[in-house]
Design a protein around this motif. Structure first.
Motif, mmCIF file in Angstrom:
data_model
loop_
_atom_site.group_PDB
_atom_site.id
_atom_site.type_symbol
_atom_site.label_atom_id
_atom_site.label_comp_id
_atom_site.label_asym_id
_atom_site.label_seq_id
_atom_site.Cartn_x
_atom_site.Cartn_y
_atom_site.Cartn_z
ATOM 1 N N GLY A 64 81.446 -74.911 62.642
ATOM 2 C CA GLY A 64 80.917 -74.004 61.620
ATOM 3 C C GLY A 64 81.911 -72.893 61.383
ATOM 4 N N ILE A 65 81.476 -71.661 61.550
ATOM 5 C CA ILE A 65 82.409 -70.532 61.442
ATOM 6 C C ILE A 65 83.190 -70.453 62.739
ATOM 7 C CG2 ILE A 65 82.643 -68.055 61.043
ATOM 8 C CD1 ILE A 65 79.932 -68.040 59.739
ATOM 9 N N ASN A 66 84.503 -70.680 62.676
ATOM 10 C CA ASN A 66 85.270 -70.671 63.925
ATOM 11 C C ASN A 66 85.467 -69.243 64.439
ATOM 12 O OD1 ASN A 66 87.553 -69.473 62.691
ATOM 13 N ND2 ASN A 66 88.456 -71.457 62.196
ATOM 14 N N GLY A 67 86.124 -69.137 65.586
ATOM 15 C CA GLY A 67 86.258 -67.832 66.223
ATOM 16 C C GLY A 67 87.036 -66.823 65.404
ATOM 17 N N VAL A 68 88.096 -67.283 64.738
ATOM 18 C CA VAL A 68 88.905 -66.366 63.926
ATOM 19 C C VAL A 68 88.104 -65.850 62.735
ATOM 20 C CG1 VAL A 68 90.967 -66.123 62.507
ATOM 21 C CG2 VAL A 68 91.067 -67.446 64.621
ATOM 22 N N GLU A 69 87.406 -66.732 62.044
ATOM 23 C CA GLU A 69 86.626 -66.315 60.879
ATOM 24 C C GLU A 69 85.477 -65.401 61.295
ATOM 25 O OE1 GLU A 69 85.737 -65.626 57.110
ATOM 26 O OE2 GLU A 69 87.503 -66.724 57.828
ATOM 27 N N THR A 70 84.865 -65.692 62.434
ATOM 28 C CA THR A 70 83.820 -64.807 62.958
ATOM 29 C C THR A 70 84.392 -63.418 63.214
ATOM 30 O OG1 THR A 70 82.708 -66.677 64.038
ATOM 31 C CG2 THR A 70 82.138 -64.469 64.810
ATOM 32 N N ALA A 71 85.575 -63.368 63.813
ATOM 33 C CA ALA A 71 86.229 -62.081 64.087
ATOM 34 C C ALA A 71 86.551 -61.339 62.796
ATOM 35 C CB ALA A 71 87.500 -62.311 64.902
ATOM 36 N N ARG A 72 86.989 -62.074 61.769
ATOM 37 C CA ARG A 72 87.281 -61.422 60.480
ATOM 38 C C ARG A 72 86.034 -60.741 59.914
ATOM 39 N NH1 ARG A 72 90.305 -66.321 58.779
ATOM 40 N NH2 ARG A 72 92.529 -65.943 59.135
ATOM 41 N N LYS A 73 84.914 -61.418 60.015
ATOM 42 C CA LYS A 73 83.667 -60.847 59.496
ATOM 43 C C LYS A 73 83.263 -59.610 60.300
ATOM 44 C CE LYS A 73 81.835 -65.203 57.628
ATOM 45 N NZ LYS A 73 81.763 -64.741 56.217
ATOM 46 N N ILE A 74 83.465 -59.657 61.609
ATOM 47 C CA ILE A 74 83.163 -58.498 62.448
ATOM 48 C C ILE A 74 84.057 -57.317 62.076
ATOM 49 C CG2 ILE A 74 83.273 -57.597 64.815
ATOM 50 C CD1 ILE A 74 82.501 -60.437 65.764
ATOM 51 N N ARG A 75 85.329 -57.600 61.842
ATOM 52 C CA ARG A 75 86.299 -56.542 61.547
ATOM 53 C C ARG A 75 86.058 -55.864 60.192
ATOM 54 N NH1 ARG A 75 87.256 -55.282 66.067
ATOM 55 N NH2 ARG A 75 89.069 -55.954 67.292
ATOM 56 N N LYS A 76 85.302 -56.481 59.300
ATOM 57 C CA LYS A 76 85.008 -55.853 58.013
ATOM 58 C C LYS A 76 84.200 -54.570 58.183
ATOM 59 C CE LYS A 76 85.200 -60.000 55.100
ATOM 60 N NZ LYS A 76 84.428 -60.926 54.222
ATOM 61 N N THR A 77 83.418 -54.508 59.230
ATOM 62 C CA THR A 77 82.563 -53.336 59.449
ATOM 63 C C THR A 77 82.801 -52.656 60.793
ATOM 64 O OG1 THR A 77 80.802 -54.752 60.326
ATOM 65 C CG2 THR A 77 80.732 -54.245 57.975
ATOM 66 N N ASP A 78 83.612 -53.265 61.655
ATOM 67 C CA ASP A 78 83.784 -52.732 63.003
ATOM 68 C C ASP A 78 85.214 -52.956 63.476
ATOM 69 O OD1 ASP A 78 83.712 -52.033 65.655
ATOM 70 O OD2 ASP A 78 82.062 -53.355 66.200
ATOM 71 N N VAL A 79 85.937 -51.863 63.656
ATOM 72 C CA VAL A 79 87.320 -51.975 64.139
ATOM 73 C C VAL A 79 87.437 -51.626 65.619
ATOM 74 C CG1 VAL A 79 88.300 -51.489 61.873
ATOM 75 C CG2 VAL A 79 87.858 -49.592 63.449
ATOM 76 N N ASN A 80 86.309 -51.297 66.252
ATOM 77 C CA ASN A 80 86.355 -50.822 67.638
ATOM 78 C C ASN A 80 86.017 -51.874 68.686
ATOM 79 O OD1 ASN A 80 87.027 -48.069 67.067
ATOM 80 N ND2 ASN A 80 84.952 -47.786 66.313
ATOM 81 N N THR A 81 85.241 -52.892 68.319
ATOM 82 C CA THR A 81 84.885 -53.919 69.290
ATOM 83 C C THR A 81 86.144 -54.566 69.856
ATOM 84 O OG1 THR A 81 82.757 -54.411 68.268
ATOM 85 C CG2 THR A 81 83.716 -56.129 69.629
ATOM 86 N N LEU A 82 86.187 -54.735 71.160
ATOM 87 C CA LEU A 82 87.335 -55.342 71.820
ATOM 88 C C LEU A 82 87.141 -56.856 71.875
ATOM 89 C CD1 LEU A 82 87.655 -52.744 74.718
ATOM 90 C CD2 LEU A 82 88.969 -52.834 72.597
ATOM 91 N N LEU A 83 88.046 -57.576 71.236
ATOM 92 C CA LEU A 83 87.926 -59.029 71.116
ATOM 93 C C LEU A 83 88.841 -59.730 72.116
ATOM 94 C CD1 LEU A 83 88.012 -59.300 67.215
ATOM 95 C CD2 LEU A 83 85.987 -59.420 68.691
ATOM 96 N N ILE A 84 88.245 -60.556 72.963
ATOM 97 C CA ILE A 84 89.008 -61.380 73.901
ATOM 98 C C ILE A 84 88.834 -62.833 73.465
ATOM 99 C CG2 ILE A 84 89.277 -62.116 76.295
ATOM 100 C CD1 ILE A 84 88.113 -59.424 77.160
ATOM 101 N N PHE A 85 89.910 -63.457 72.997
ATOM 102 C CA PHE A 85 89.833 -64.827 72.491
ATOM 103 C C PHE A 85 90.073 -65.839 73.605
ATOM 104 C CE2 PHE A 85 90.682 -62.499 68.572
ATOM 105 C CZ PHE A 85 89.784 -63.102 67.709
ATOM 106 N N ILE A 86 89.303 -66.912 73.546
ATOM 107 C CA ILE A 86 89.454 -68.024 74.484
ATOM 108 C C ILE A 86 90.075 -69.179 73.709
ATOM 109 C CG2 ILE A 86 88.252 -69.610 76.028
ATOM 110 C CD1 ILE A 86 86.020 -67.458 76.201
ATOM 111 N N THR A 87 91.252 -69.603 74.130
ATOM 112 C CA THR A 87 92.013 -70.570 73.343
ATOM 113 C C THR A 87 92.471 -71.755 74.185
ATOM 114 O OG1 THR A 87 94.180 -69.587 73.783
ATOM 115 C CG2 THR A 87 92.908 -68.649 71.970
ATOM 116 N N ARG A 88 92.906 -72.796 73.487
ATOM 117 C CA ARG A 88 93.559 -73.941 74.121
ATOM 118 C C ARG A 88 94.952 -74.081 73.506
ATOM 119 N NH1 ARG A 88 90.340 -77.201 77.220
ATOM 120 N NH2 ARG A 88 88.086 -77.065 76.891
ATOM 121 N N ASP A 89 95.983 -74.059 74.346
ATOM 122 C CA ASP A 89 97.352 -74.309 73.890
ATOM 123 C C ASP A 89 97.812 -73.354 72.787
ATOM 124 O OD1 ASP A 89 97.404 -76.510 75.641
ATOM 125 O OD2 ASP A 89 96.436 -77.749 74.123
ATOM 126 N N GLY A 90 97.359 -72.108 72.821
ATOM 127 C CA GLY A 90 97.832 -71.127 71.852
ATOM 128 C C GLY A 90 97.431 -71.411 70.416
#
Length: 231
Positions: A64-90
């Motif tokens: 569905g909405i992947n992690g990056v797109e979810t983060a983009r939506k969060i950043r539209k209204t919130d620049v303070n939340t600390l985002l820790i991404f969980i990734t595979r192979d960069g």
């Protein structure tokens, strides 16, 4: 209370992350809440309906909405939340940079690396809002100032009143007052035995205040003019 969100669609990974963080929080006596989500949509709904998270651990490859797109939506209204991404192979690394990540953790998860990243995030989240640290009964506590209703001095002991719990430690109230001056949050000295957070004052009269938990506190004559001017 620091709110930590974990977003990973894999139930097994979600519960593993939760268990690691819960154990870390309990050992450190942190005042934190962990919320789990299995989709970006569920995470965004929680933020919209309730309030923002202080820290979010989010899997990049969500359906569905992947992690990056979810983060983009969060950043539209919130620049303070600390985002820790969980990734595979960069994966998605270039896209991640554009949403101001705090850290990233590779899968499979290494417990020590996860804890190190989360501890750094908790310290930063706490410092943004101001935090008091103290020892009580052989445990270390870190309490966000915005959660404290008032401090009360009882002989050599300082009582810390929050919404759901009261803490205590040994220190002079004058020393606590001096320590709090370095933070943005303002606490008011209204009596030799009380420092109050004005955010939680429910009622004010010339001689006393009533806090949101119902506590009535007399305002000493020497502080009355200063308190009224401030409020």
């Amino acid at each position: 209370m620091i709110r930590i969100g974990i977003c990973d669609e894999a139930e097994e990974d979600l519960q593993m992350l939760r268990a690691i963080l819960q154990d870390m929080i309990e050992k450190a006596c942190m005042n934190a809440e962990i919320l789990c989500f299995q989709s970006g949509e569920a995470l965004l709904f929680e933020i919209e309906q309730n309030k923002r998270m202080d820290i979010i651990l989010i899997e990049i490859g969500l359906q569905g909405i992947n992690g990056v797109e979810t983060a983009r939506k969060i950043r539209k209204t919130d620049v303070n939340t600390l985002l820790i991404f969980i990734t595979r192979d960069g994966q998605y690394w270039k896209e991640i940079i554009n949403v101001q990540p705090f850290a990233h953790i590779d899968k499979p998860i290494v417990k020590e690396k996860l804890e190190e990243a989360v501890v750094r995030a908790v310290v930063l989240a706490g410092s943004r809002g101001g935090m008091i640290q103290f020892s009580s009964r052989k445990k270390e506590y870190r309490i966000l100032l915005r959660e404290i209703f008032y401090f009360e001095s009882d002989k050599r002991e300082v009582l810390v009143f929050c919404e759901k719990k009261t803490y205590s430690f040994y220190r002079k109230l004058d020393e606590v007052e001096e320590e709090l001056k370095q933070y943005h949050e303002r606490f008011l000295r209204i009596h030799k035995s009380f420092l109050v957070n004005p955010v939680y004052i429910k009622e004010l009269s010339y001689e006393k205040i009533i806090m949101c938990d119902g506590k009535e506190i007399t305002i000493s004559p020497k502080y009355r003019k200063i308190i009224r001017q401030y409020l």
